[in-house]
Design a protein around this motif. Structure first.
Motif, PDB file in Angstrom:
ATOM      1  N   PRO A 228      43.390  39.969  32.510  1.00 46.56           N
ATOM      2  CA  PRO A 228      44.183  40.878  33.348  1.00 46.56           C
ATOM      3  C   PRO A 228      44.053  42.304  32.830  1.00 46.56           C
ATOM      4  N   GLU A 229      43.876  43.261  33.727  1.00 45.37           N
ATOM      5  CA  GLU A 229      43.786  44.653  33.296  1.00 45.37           C
ATOM      6  C   GLU A 229      45.180  45.272  33.315  1.00 45.37           C
ATOM      7  N   ILE A 230      45.785  45.395  32.148  1.00 45.16           N
ATOM      8  CA  ILE A 230      47.109  46.006  32.009  1.00 45.16           C
ATOM      9  C   ILE A 230      46.966  47.446  31.521  1.00 45.16           C
ATOM     10  N   ILE A 231      46.137  47.618  30.508  1.00 45.70           N
ATOM     11  CA  ILE A 231      45.777  48.942  29.976  1.00 45.70           C
ATOM     12  C   ILE A 231      44.326  49.221  30.358  1.00 45.70           C
ATOM     13  N   SER A 232      43.987  50.483  30.594  1.00 47.18           N
ATOM     14  CA  SER A 232      42.618  50.846  30.931  1.00 47.18           C
ATOM     15  C   SER A 232      41.644  50.282  29.887  1.00 47.18           C
ATOM     16  N   PRO A 233      40.590  49.585  30.323  1.00 46.28           N
ATOM     17  CA  PRO A 233      39.622  49.004  29.382  1.00 46.28           C
ATOM     18  C   PRO A 233      38.963  50.037  28.477  1.00 46.28           C
ATOM     19  N   LYS A 234      38.970  51.301  28.879  1.00 49.63           N
ATOM     20  CA  LYS A 234      38.380  52.347  28.047  1.00 49.63           C
ATOM     21  C   LYS A 234      39.271  52.721  26.871  1.00 49.63           C
ATOM     22  N   LEU A 235      40.539  52.313  26.938  1.00 48.84           N
ATOM     23  CA  LEU A 235      41.485  52.628  25.869  1.00 48.84           C
ATOM     24  C   LEU A 235      41.762  51.446  24.955  1.00 48.84           C
ATOM     25  N   SER A 236      41.693  50.234  25.521  1.00 47.34           N
ATOM     26  CA  SER A 236      41.982  49.046  24.722  1.00 47.34           C
ATOM     27  C   SER A 236      41.476  47.811  25.453  1.00 47.34           C
ATOM     28  N   THR A 237      41.268  46.734  24.705  1.00 45.82           N
ATOM     29  CA  THR A 237      40.867  45.472  25.325  1.00 45.82           C
ATOM     30  C   THR A 237      42.098  44.765  25.895  1.00 45.82           C
ATOM     31  N   ASN A 238      41.884  44.005  26.947  1.00 49.43           N
ATOM     32  CA  ASN A 238      42.941  43.202  27.557  1.00 49.43           C
ATOM     33  C   ASN A 238      42.626  41.734  27.316  1.00 49.43           C
ATOM     34  N   ALA A 239      43.553  41.027  26.703  1.00 49.90           N
ATOM     35  CA  ALA A 239      43.300  39.643  26.306  1.00 49.90           C
ATOM     36  C   ALA A 239      43.323  38.688  27.491  1.00 49.90           C
ATOM     37  N   LYS A 240      42.561  37.624  27.361  1.00 47.08           N
ATOM     38  CA  LYS A 240      42.536  36.549  28.350  1.00 47.08           C
ATOM     39  C   LYS A 240      43.526  35.446  27.982  1.00 47.08           C
ATOM     40  N   ALA A 241      43.835  35.333  26.688  1.00 47.01           N
ATOM     41  CA  ALA A 241      44.769  34.331  26.180  1.00 47.01           C
ATOM     42  C   ALA A 241      45.907  35.026  25.451  1.00 47.01           C
ATOM     43  N   TYR A 242      47.095  34.446  25.552  1.00 43.20           N
ATOM     44  CA  TYR A 242      48.289  35.027  24.927  1.00 43.20           C
ATOM     45  C   TYR A 242      49.072  33.949  24.184  1.00 43.20           C
TER      46      TYR A 242
END
Length: 259
Positions: A228-242
């Motif tokens: 899920p894209e929560i934060i811009s991918p250019k600023l940080s990675t977005n996890a697939k698992a939590y």
């Protein structure tokens, strides 16, 4: 983790310690707990949310009360707002309008759950404490909704409502705050399915008549089909698992099941 969330978890810890002190002798007179169906609702917080992380509805129905650890069927529905660990609130230096730097989407998760609840201690009377363990699984319905800001370079003109892009909206002085969390929810949301499992401890703190109050403290492991894209991918990675620790405060009632 914010200070308010730390305080919330500390309160739960001391409540649990107090509960352990009140468990007493489990050989006291039989209560009607194992023959009662429970329905409750509550509010929850977790390590990937704010102090108010979401809402929970849960029910517990006895299916086997003869064994040493009586078993209930556990059914629940959770709705939570999942946040990125690096989310931080910024403000317009001129107007003081607040927004979340780098956030491009909200990510809500609806979790239907089915599992079992094992009772370790019976609740005997209004002054005692009940303690049980929960294991449940279910699908995770992720809902990704754009995070909108009010953007306008000219103070004399109406601000434009647009999805926040930190690469485009670089002028903090032009960001006049964010829109409602429900803006564009129905027509601009995307579904991201997944699956989850949770393990928890439930503490039935008090019973007054047919009313119940308690805590559910546990952890949830969750995996989505795509990041899920929560934060811009250019600023940080977005996890697939939590993996999240959570605390739920619930209220409800019980209904005696006639044999």
């Amino acid at each position: 983790m914010t200070k308010s969330k730390v305080y919330f978890f500390l309160i739960a810890f001391f409540a649990f310690a107090n509960a352990r002190g009140q468990l007493g002798d489990s050989s006291t007179e039989e209560s009607d707990q194992m023959d009662s169906k429970y329905f409750a609702y509550g509010v929850t917080t977790n390590t990937h949310s704010g102090i108010l992380g979401g809402l929970v509805f849960r029910s517990s129905t006895p299916i086997n009360t003869d064994r040493k650890l009586p078993v209930h069927r556990y059914i629940a529905l959770e709705a939570v707002n999942l946040k990125h660990p690096k989310e931080s609130t910024s403000s317009n230096p001129a107007l003081g309008a607040k927004f979340i730097f780098g956030k491009t989407n909200y990510f809500f998760v609806v979790r239907p759950e089915y599992g079992r609840e094992w009772y370790f201690f019976k609740k005997n009377g209004d002054s005692s404490i009940g303690l049980s363990g929960i294991l449940a699984v279910g699908p995770s319905i992720g809902i990704q909704k754009p995070y909108y800001i009010k953007y306008g370079r000219d103070a004399g003109e109406a601000a434009i409502l647009t999805q926040y892009d930190p690469d485009i909206h670089t002028d903090y002085n032009s960001i006049r705050g964010s829109s409602s969390i429900w803006q564009g929810f129905l027509n601009n949301s995307k579904i991201n399915p997944g699956i989850h499992i949770k393990a928890a401890t439930s503490i039935d703190m008090s019973t007054f008549g047919d009313n119940i109050t308690g805590f559910e403290l546990g952890t949830t492991l969750e995996l989505f089909t795509r990041e899920p894209e929560i934060i811009s991918p250019k600023l940080s990675t977005n996890a697939k698992a939590y993996a999240t620790a959570y605390l739920t405060l619930y209220f409800g009632n019980k209904r005696l099941i006639k044999k």
